[in-house]
Structures are given as C-alpha cells and as structure tokens.
Design a protein around this motif. Structure first.
Motif, PDB file in Angstrom:
ATOM      1  N   PRO A 142      36.346  51.626  40.042  1.00  0.00           N
ATOM      2  CA  PRO A 142      36.284  50.523  39.081  1.00  0.00           C
ATOM      3  C   PRO A 142      37.637  50.038  38.576  1.00  0.00           C
ATOM      4  O   PRO A 142      37.815  48.840  38.337  1.00  0.00           O
ATOM      5  N   LEU A 143      38.602  50.935  38.392  1.00  0.00           N
ATOM      6  CA  LEU A 143      39.888  50.547  37.814  1.00  0.00           C
ATOM      7  C   LEU A 143      40.991  50.372  38.848  1.00  0.00           C
ATOM      8  O   LEU A 143      42.168  50.236  38.486  1.00  0.00           O
ATOM      9  N   ASP A 144      40.641  50.388  40.136  1.00  0.00           N
ATOM     10  CA  ASP A 144      41.641  50.101  41.159  1.00  0.00           C
ATOM     11  C   ASP A 144      42.255  48.733  40.907  1.00  0.00           C
ATOM     12  O   ASP A 144      41.561  47.781  40.487  1.00  0.00           O
ATOM     13  N   GLY A 145      43.554  48.619  41.206  1.00  0.00           N
ATOM     14  CA  GLY A 145      44.265  47.380  40.908  1.00  0.00           C
ATOM     15  C   GLY A 145      44.011  46.249  41.874  1.00  0.00           C
ATOM     16  O   GLY A 145      44.469  45.118  41.645  1.00  0.00           O
ATOM     17  N   GLY A 146      43.309  46.506  42.947  1.00  0.00           N
ATOM     18  CA  GLY A 146      43.032  45.464  43.928  1.00  0.00           C
ATOM     19  C   GLY A 146      42.301  46.034  45.119  1.00  0.00           C
ATOM     20  O   GLY A 146      41.725  47.121  45.062  1.00  0.00           O
ATOM     21  N   VAL A 174      46.265  44.790  49.351  1.00  0.00           N
ATOM     22  CA  VAL A 174      46.406  43.398  49.789  1.00  0.00           C
ATOM     23  C   VAL A 174      46.853  42.541  48.612  1.00  0.00           C
ATOM     24  O   VAL A 174      46.238  42.554  47.542  1.00  0.00           O
ATOM     25  N   GLN A 175      47.948  41.784  48.820  1.00  0.00           N
ATOM     26  CA  GLN A 175      48.431  40.846  47.811  1.00  0.00           C
ATOM     27  C   GLN A 175      48.080  39.408  48.153  1.00  0.00           C
ATOM     28  O   GLN A 175      47.891  38.579  47.269  1.00  0.00           O
ATOM     29  N   PHE A 293      56.598  45.270  49.176  1.00  0.00           N
ATOM     30  CA  PHE A 293      55.470  44.766  49.961  1.00  0.00           C
ATOM     31  C   PHE A 293      55.959  44.306  51.329  1.00  0.00           C
ATOM     32  O   PHE A 293      57.129  43.940  51.514  1.00  0.00           O
ATOM     33  N   ILE A 294      55.033  44.366  52.285  1.00  0.00           N
ATOM     34  CA  ILE A 294      55.339  43.903  53.634  1.00  0.00           C
ATOM     35  C   ILE A 294      55.215  42.380  53.684  1.00  0.00           C
ATOM     36  O   ILE A 294      54.178  41.814  53.317  1.00  0.00           O
ATOM     37  N   ASP A 295      56.284  41.736  54.119  1.00  0.00           N
ATOM     38  CA  ASP A 295      56.246  40.318  54.462  1.00  0.00           C
ATOM     39  C   ASP A 295      55.763  40.270  55.906  1.00  0.00           C
ATOM     40  O   ASP A 295      56.526  40.471  56.846  1.00  0.00           O
ATOM     41  N   VAL A 296      54.457  40.036  56.083  1.00  0.00           N
ATOM     42  CA  VAL A 296      53.817  40.182  57.397  1.00  0.00           C
ATOM     43  C   VAL A 296      54.173  38.991  58.290  1.00  0.00           C
ATOM     44  O   VAL A 296      53.915  37.837  57.941  1.00  0.00           O
TER      45      VAL A 296
END
Length: 521
Positions: A142-146, A174-175, A293-296
């Motif tokens: 429930p409290l996962d950030g994403g 995932v952003q 973060f990965i710039d894919v």
C-alpha cells in the motif's frame, strides 16, 4: 550434475516455467488482476503457505494482451530452487548447500551470440518509441512509492577503471516512459562505479534484464569478491555458460534470453524521487528520496514477454528467503574454504532472519585454540556475509546448523555469555535496516559473534551429551515398522563412542572419575 528431468537444457525463464509445470508446482491465473496491490496481495497470501506454487498471471490490468507476470518464482520450494541451480531434486538441505559451495570454485565464461539471434531482440525500440510503462509492473504494498518493474531482475554495469562487468539485483521504480529509478545500497558495486563515472563528468552505461532465468537473479543477489567475474561465477554455479550479446547502445554484455531489456545511462548528477518500497526485512526500510535513474535509450523484448517479480515480505512469503538461505550459505562456506579455514562442517543462513541475510550459523570441528573465534570473525567479514548480517553463531560438528532446535540447545548448554559473545562495530550495513535510527546512521551496522561451542581447553573433559549407540539405533530402525511406528525414524549422525570402562556420571570412564568429595551440588 544430474537430476530428474532435463534441467541442464534450461536456458531461460520459459524453460524454467515448463519444468515447474512438470513438477505440478505452477498455478496459472487467467482471471483479471489489478497491478495496484491486488497482484502483490495474491502473491503474499499464496506464498504464506508452505508449500506454495509459482504463479503465472495472464491478464494484468492495463497491460497489452499476452503480457504476463511470474511471481513466487522459487519461493519456499527447494525443488524450484534446485531447478534454478541445476541440482538434483530431493537432496537434503545441507547437501544442496555443499554442492553449490563446491560449484562456486568453478568459472565458466559467458558465450557471445549474435544480437540478431538473441530472443530478446524480437522487438527493439529506440528514441521516442521507448515506453516501459506498457509492462505490468506492480505496486505490491500500500505505501510503495510507485510501480516497481525491477524486483526480480539483473543489472549489468562495468567498472570504469578495470573494465570488470558486475551483475547486481537492485529495486527499480518506473518514473515515465523512458525513465527508471535504480536504488543501490551504499557500498554496492554499481553505486561505486556511478560515483567514479560522475567524478569524471561521464554518464554511466547501464543495462537491465527483466524476466530472467532464476539463476541470473541468484547471481545478481549474491555478493562476490570485487575481483570475481560475475557472469563466470554464475555460469560456474549452474555448470553452463550464460548466453549474452553486446548491446549496441552501452557496449555491455546483456543476457540474450531475457524477456525484456533496457539500455541507457545514468546521466551525471541527475535524480528523481524514488520509494519507499516494501523490502526484504518486511518493513518499508529507506524513506523515499533522491535516486539516480536510467535514461533509457533502447528497449528490447520478446513476443508476449513475461515479467518476473519478487515479493519482499515476511517469511515465508519473501521471494529471496529460501534461495538466499541456500546460496548465501554456500558462498560463505566457499569464502571460508578460500581463506583456508579447516574443519567447517556446514554453514546456514537462516531464511526467516531477514531474507536469509540476518543470521548465519557455522558448524565446525575445533582443531586448535582460537579456531572458533577466527572462524566467527572471518565469516562475519567475508565478502558473502559482510553486508547487513547481524548474528553469527558457531556450533560444534555434532550440531546440525539447519536445525534451530539443536542450535538453541547448543547456545544454552555450551555458550558462556561473559566469554563467548563479541561485538563488531562500524560494519557494512544498509539504509533498509529499520532497527537503526535515525536513518542517516544506517549505512553503519554491528555484528554479534556467538561462540556456542564447547570450550576448547576442556574438550577432552567436557560433559558428554546424551547419545545413542549406533548399533542400538540401527536395531530400532530395522524394527520400526514391526513396532507399529509410522514413517521412518529420524536421521541421526552422531553416536556414543566411549571406550574403556563403564561410563560414570557425565559419561566419564570410572577409572577417570574424580574423587566424589570434589563434586558440588
């Protein structure tokens, strides 16, 4: 290595699924399931029961048709762990540990295949066509950030100074369509590499494979020495090379038979907020914060890809508890072998103790003064166990380290607390440890070393434990069914071996007994 079935022909997660189905340990779920908490809740409730099956979900909310998710991959099933490790099924636990320990002495380099033949290159997207949000990444708690796409994955990076390739398993959120956070605990190789790239003002190449052969998940989760080539260690572990191709974006060797692969870069000094995420200690651990973060730049995937997801939870629902209990035990034992420590009879990382990472028990035959203290100190700081582990317990060779009842008995009857407990301070830990507060203190930990062995100087005169004679055990075992008893008698490996006269109090021979007046009650 041989086993029941064709385990040596296994090359990817699809082969693994077929083998699991043949064992009747696969449950395919065709009903609609929501990625937002429901997928995690189903996995948790199923995995809380032992035994529990692998779960293959065929219809995830918002995912394209044919995109699937595999959870409870190995779970608490020793059969599925044996499949992943290419071991014979049905081995006793300590025999599994010992065989993996020996396998860690092998090195089998990866084999390069043409990119055009790599199954993961059935679909390749670059630039604006990249969209990682189409995959059924879950929000498990429930409290996962994403939504976390990376929980059962392997991350490929390269040391900018030496060129050594590293495999690691790091959580990944995932952003956006072309951005994926990667959280790396302080001290982990990929984080050290990133720091060195960024100090030069350079982006760090990175590739991640999702939907992988469980052997790669295991190889990424284990800590190898910094000079160990991890593709070779993983290949040695399973007795076969890992197939790789060279990514044309990063130049990194990438698992050819993964279901999904991203290639990209950590751009210097760029971050996005990530977390929290329910972690292996069954807490949310590190609060959310700025994370690289990965710039894919490139996305690759097979047709109808399968995303592997590893639930972090309390025992036995945590994906890593049991496989780490076996493989981490084996690697610690392997490290002690490499250090030349004699007399080790068994090593066990307790699965319920923080995903097999919180407590280690070592069984040994004492051969010289200080042997136990040496073994505890080296086990606590060897590459395989230095990260996070808090409790190290040494027991004699007559104690099964996998039997916590026997270990508890040894702690009570052989450990002298004033002399047998030491503490190491300022050791390597993790921001994910909820016991250390405030969180800024968490990269630094401590370790307890417990000597639950008979005192070395009194080995010859130590009170004898209660043991059966071997001939009596065999006699009763032969009569077991005739006596109307069900099943088989317990396996016993240690027997009474006294020699000479009749045993007296404490098992001493009568001609060795002290003057009765010296006894104090």
């Amino acid at each position: 290595m041989s086993r029941k079935g064709a385990v040596n022909n296994m090359k990817d997660v699809r082969d693994f699924i077929d083998e699991v189905a043949a064992l009747k340990q696969l449950k395919t779920i065709g009903a609609d399931v929501d990625w937002d908490e429901e997928l995690g809740a189903i996995t948790y409730l199923v995995a809380k029961r032992k035994p529990s099956p692998s779960l293959l979900f065929e219809r995830i909310k918002d995912a394209p048709s044919g995109y699937r998710v595999l959870t409870n991959i190995m779970g608490s099933s020793h059969d599925r762990i044996a499949l992943a490790l290419r071991l014979k099924l049905g081995l006793p636990l300590m025999q599994m540990v010992e065989q993996v320990k020996d396998a860690f002495h092998r090195r089998i380099p990866p084999v390069e295949v043409p990119a055009a033949t790599a199954p993961v290159n059935e679909n390749v997207f670059t630039g604006d066509a990249v969209d990682v949000t189409k995959f059924p990444a879950w929000k498990a708690w429930p409290l996962d950030g994403g939504r976390y796409i990376g929980t059962a994955c392997v991350t490929v990076t390269r040391d900018p100074d030496t060129g050594r390739v590293n495999l690691g398993t790091y959580r990944q959120m995932v952003q956006g369509k072309r951005e994926i956070n990667v959280y790396m605990s302080p001290g982990k190789d990929a984080l050290q590499f990133m720091d060195r790239y960024w100090k030069r003002g350079e982006p760090m190449p990175i590739a991640v494979a999702y939907g992988i052969d469980p052997a790669l998940l295991i190889g990424g989760a284990i800590t190898f020495p910094n000079n160990a080539p991890e593709y070779e260690c993983t290949g040695g572990m399973i007795g076969a090379p890992i197939e790789v191709f060279t990514g044309d974006v990063t130049g990194l060797p990438i698992p050819a038979r993964a279901e999904i692969v991203v290639e990209g870069f950590f751009q210097p000094n760029t971050f996005r907020r990530e977390g929290p995420m329910g972690e292996f200690q069954a807490y949310y651990g590190r609060p959310g914060g700025a994370t690289p973060f990965i710039d894919v730049k490139c996305l690759r995937h097979r047709n109808n890809p399968i995303l592997t997801c590893a639930l972090m939870a309390d025992y036995p629902a945590c994906e890593s508890h049991d496989f780490l209990a076996i493989v981490r035990s084996a690697k610690i034992w392997n490290d002690l072998d490499t250090l030349g420590i004699p007399g080790i009879k068994g090593v066990y990382s307790v699965p319920a103790a923080g995903a097999g990472m919180g407590m280690v028990i070592v069984s040994l035959e004492q051969r010289y003064a200080g042997h136990v203290a040496q073994t505890l100190a080296l086990a606590a700081q060897c590459p395989a166990a230095a990260y996070f582990t808090k409790w190290f317990i040494a027991v004699d060779e007559d104690v099964d380290p996998t039997n916590l009842d026997e270990v508890t008995w040894a702690m009570v009857t052989r450990c002298i607390p004033t002399d047998g407990i030491d503490i190491l301070r300022q050791t390597w830990s993790t921001y994910l440890d909820p016991s250390r507060n405030p969180p800024a203190l968490r990269p630094y930990g401590s370790k307890v070393l417990v000597n639950a062995c008979k005192e070395h100087r009194f080995l010859k005169t130590y009170s004898k434990r209660l043991l059966l004679r071997e001939e009596t055990y065999e006699q009763v075992s032969e009569r077991w069914s005739a006596l109307g008893l069900e099943g088989k008698p317990p396996v016993i490996n240690h027997f009474e071996t006294f020699e000479g006269g009749e045993p007296g109090p404490d098992g001493a021979r009568r001609d060795d007994m002290p003057d009765p007046s010296s006894f104090q009650m």
